[in-house]
Scaffold this active site. Structure first.
Site, PDB file in Angstrom:
ATOM      1  N   ASP A  32       0.791  -1.158  -0.018  1.00 11.05           N
ATOM      2  CA  ASP A  32       0.135  -0.121  -0.029  1.00 11.05           C
ATOM      3  C   ASP A  32       0.896   1.245   0.019  1.00 11.05           C
ATOM      4  OD1 ASP A  32      -2.643  -1.294  -0.037  1.00 11.05           O
ATOM      5  OD2 ASP A  32      -2.467  -1.558   2.211  1.00 11.05           O
ATOM      6  N   LEU A  33       1.776   1.401   1.074  1.00 12.27           N
ATOM      7  CA  LEU A  33       2.631   2.413   1.046  1.00 12.27           C
ATOM      8  C   LEU A  33       3.486   2.709  -0.450  1.00 12.27           C
ATOM      9  CD1 LEU A  33       3.789   1.884   4.666  1.00 12.27           C
ATOM     10  CD2 LEU A  33       2.167   3.597   4.023  1.00 12.27           C
TER      11      LEU A  33
END
Length: 408
Positions: A187-188
Site C-alpha cells: 500500500d505504502l
C-alpha cells in the site's frame, strides 16, 4: 467562477511547498490512495478527502488502538495517512453528491481513486467523463493487481499482494518461514509511486496543457522494488529465498550477536573489510574470506568468525569500536526508541498539530525537505493540519464552491 482550466484552484491558505495552490480531490480510502494524497498535501497541495456519509473512510474503524473520548474514538490508523486534508462527506449515488463532486473536478488539478475497476464508471465518473469535465485533470488510479490483464478483477489487500508478488518468499528466517513486512509496504509503495507519477504528469501538463491518467497497482509497486532480487531471476535464472537478517550479496552485512545483545554491520567493500579485520585482529585473506564473493559463498563461516570477534563486547562499547574503525554499524531500535531519538526531531520527522477532538497531538512527519538555492533557507511546508474528523469541512467547501473564492 475560477476554473482549473485557466489557473490553479484557490487554497485555504498559502501553505508553502512546491504544490501550493494545487487542488487534489481524494476519492480513495484505506491506505494506498490516502497515502499518495497525503504526500501531495505534505508538498503544499490543498487536499479534499471525499468520504461516505455516516461511516467515512474504512480506516476510521480500524483498531484498536483508538484514542480520545469513548463517544468519539479516533483510530490511530486513520491518523497515520490523512494529515493535511479536509473532509467532505458525499453520497456519490445522490444528485447532490454527484453535483458537488463535479464542481470539485472542474476546479481540481488531481483526483486520486482506488476503486475496483468499473465502480466510478457506474457512478458516472469514468476517466473519459472526468476529462470531459476538466481536460487538465491528472487522474491517479491505484488497483491491487492492475487495471487490465487476466487477474485485474481481484481485490487487492496488502498482505495478499506481499505473498503474490514474492516479497514474503524473500522475508523471514529461511525458505520455510515466509513473513510479511511489518508495515503494509505494498500500500505504502503504491501510494509513493502514485504520487511520483502525479508530479510527473503535472510537469508534462505544463508542456501539453492536458492532463492524463496515471495508473499503478500494489502488484506493480512490489515488483518495482525487487531490485537485484528481480535481476537474479530474469538474468541469472536463479530463484532467491529468504535467509534471515543477512544480505544475499554482501558479507558480512547483517545482524550479529555480541555479549548481552546484538549489533548490525555493513562491510560493503574490500576497503571496509580490511579496516574491520584490522580492528579485530583478523586475517583479511584467510581461507574463504579474501573476497566478497568468497564471503558470500561461506556466509555461515563468516557469521561464526564475526560473532566470535564480538563475543567479549557489550553492544554500546562494540558500536563505539566499530565507529572508530569507520565501519557502518547500528542498533535495532524499538519504535518507541525511534520516536524518542533526537535525530528524528532534527529532520522534521515529528510534527505537532491541533486535532478537533484530541487537541494537541504529535504525528510522524513528512520525509522530504526543501531548501532555497539562493539563500539556503529551508522552504519545507511548516504549517500542518491534523487529520480531519468526518465531514469537518462541509460548510467551508460548499461555501467556496458557491462563491468561487478562497475561504482562508
Amino acid at each position: 467562477m475560477t476554473s482549473a482550466l485557466t489557473e490553479p484552484a484557490p487554497a485555504l491558505q498559502d501553505t508553502g511547498g512546491p504544490l501550493s495552490g494545487r487542488l487534489v480531490v481524494d476519492l480513495s480510502r484505506a491506505l494506498a490512495g490516502p497515502h499518495a494524497a497525503m504526500m501531495m498535501g505534505d508538498l503544499g497541495a490543498r487536499v479534499i478527502k471525499i468520504e461516505n456519509p455516516g461511516t467515512g473512510d474504512d480506516t476510521r474503524g480500524w483498531g484498536p488502538p483508538f484514542v480520545g473520548p469513548e463517544d468519539e474514538p479516533q483510530a490511530t490508523y486513520f491518523l497515520s495517512c490523512n494529515r493535511n486534508k479536509e473532509s467532505l462527506a458525499l453520497d456519490l449515488k445522490s444528485d447532490d453528491g454527484r453535483t458537488v463532486l463535479r464542481q470539485l473536478l472542474e476546479r481540481a488539478d488531481v483526483v486520486v481513486e482506488n476503486f475496483r475497476p468499473g465502480v466510478l464508471e457506474r457512478l458516472g465518473f469514468s476517466t473519459d467523463a472526468m476529462h470531459a469535465i476538466n481536460p487538465r485533470l491528472v487522474i491517479l488510479s491505484i488497483t491491487g493487481f492492475g487495471h487490465d490483464g487476466p487477474e485485474s478483477h481481484r481485490s487487492g489487500y496488502d498482505q495478499i499482494l506481499q505473498g503474490e508478488a514474492g516479497l514474503m518468499s524473500l522475508t523471514g528466517s529461511g525458505p520455510d518461514d515466509p513473513q510479511r513486512v511489518g508495515v503494509p509496504i505494498a500500500d505504502l509503495l503504491s501510494g509513493m509511486y502514485g504520487a511520483y507519477g502525479v508530479v510527473a504528469a503535472l510537469l508534462e501538463r505544463e508542456r501539453t496543457g492536458q492532463g492524463q491518467v496515471v495508473r499503478t497497482s500494489l502488484l506493480a509497486s512490489l515488483v518495482g522494488v525487487h531490485a537485484f532480487q528481480g535481476t537474479k531471476v530474469t538474468v541469472a535464472g536463479e530463484s532467491p529465498e529468504a535467509q534471515g537478517n543477512h544480505h544475499p550479496s554482501i558479507a558480512p552485512y547483517g545482524l550479529f550477536r555480541c555479549r548481552g545483545g546484538s549489533v548490525q554491520i555493513s562491510v560493503g567493500s574490500e576497503k571496509l573489510w580490511a579496516a574491520f579485520t584490522s580492528a579485530f585482529g583478523l586475517d583479511p585473506a584467510a581461507d574463504g574470506l579474501a573476497t566478497n564473493a568468497d564471503r558470500v559463498r561461506n556466509r555461515a563461516h563468516v557469521i561464526d568468525v564475526v560473532e566470535a570477534a564480538f563475543a567479549d563486547y557489550d553492544p554500546e562499547p562494540l558500536l563505539a569500536k566499530l565507529a572508530a574503525a569507520g565501519i557502518p554499524a547500528g542498533k535495532v531500535r524499538s519504535l518507541k526508541e525511534v520516536y524518542e531519538w533526537p535525530q528524528l526531531a532534527s529532520q522534521g520527522l515529528l510534527i505537532d498539530v491541533d486535532h478537533p477532538v484530541l487537541g494537541a497531538v504529535t504525528l510522524p512527519g513528512p520525509p522530504l525537505r526543501f531548501f532555497d538555492n539562493v539563500s539556503g533557507a529551508e522552504a519545507t511546508r511548516r504549517a500542518h493540519s491534523a487529520p480531519p474528523v468526518l465531514n469537518q469541512h462541509d460548510e467551508e467547501i460548499r461555501g467556496w464552491l458557491e462563491t468561487g473564492e478562497a475561504t482562508g
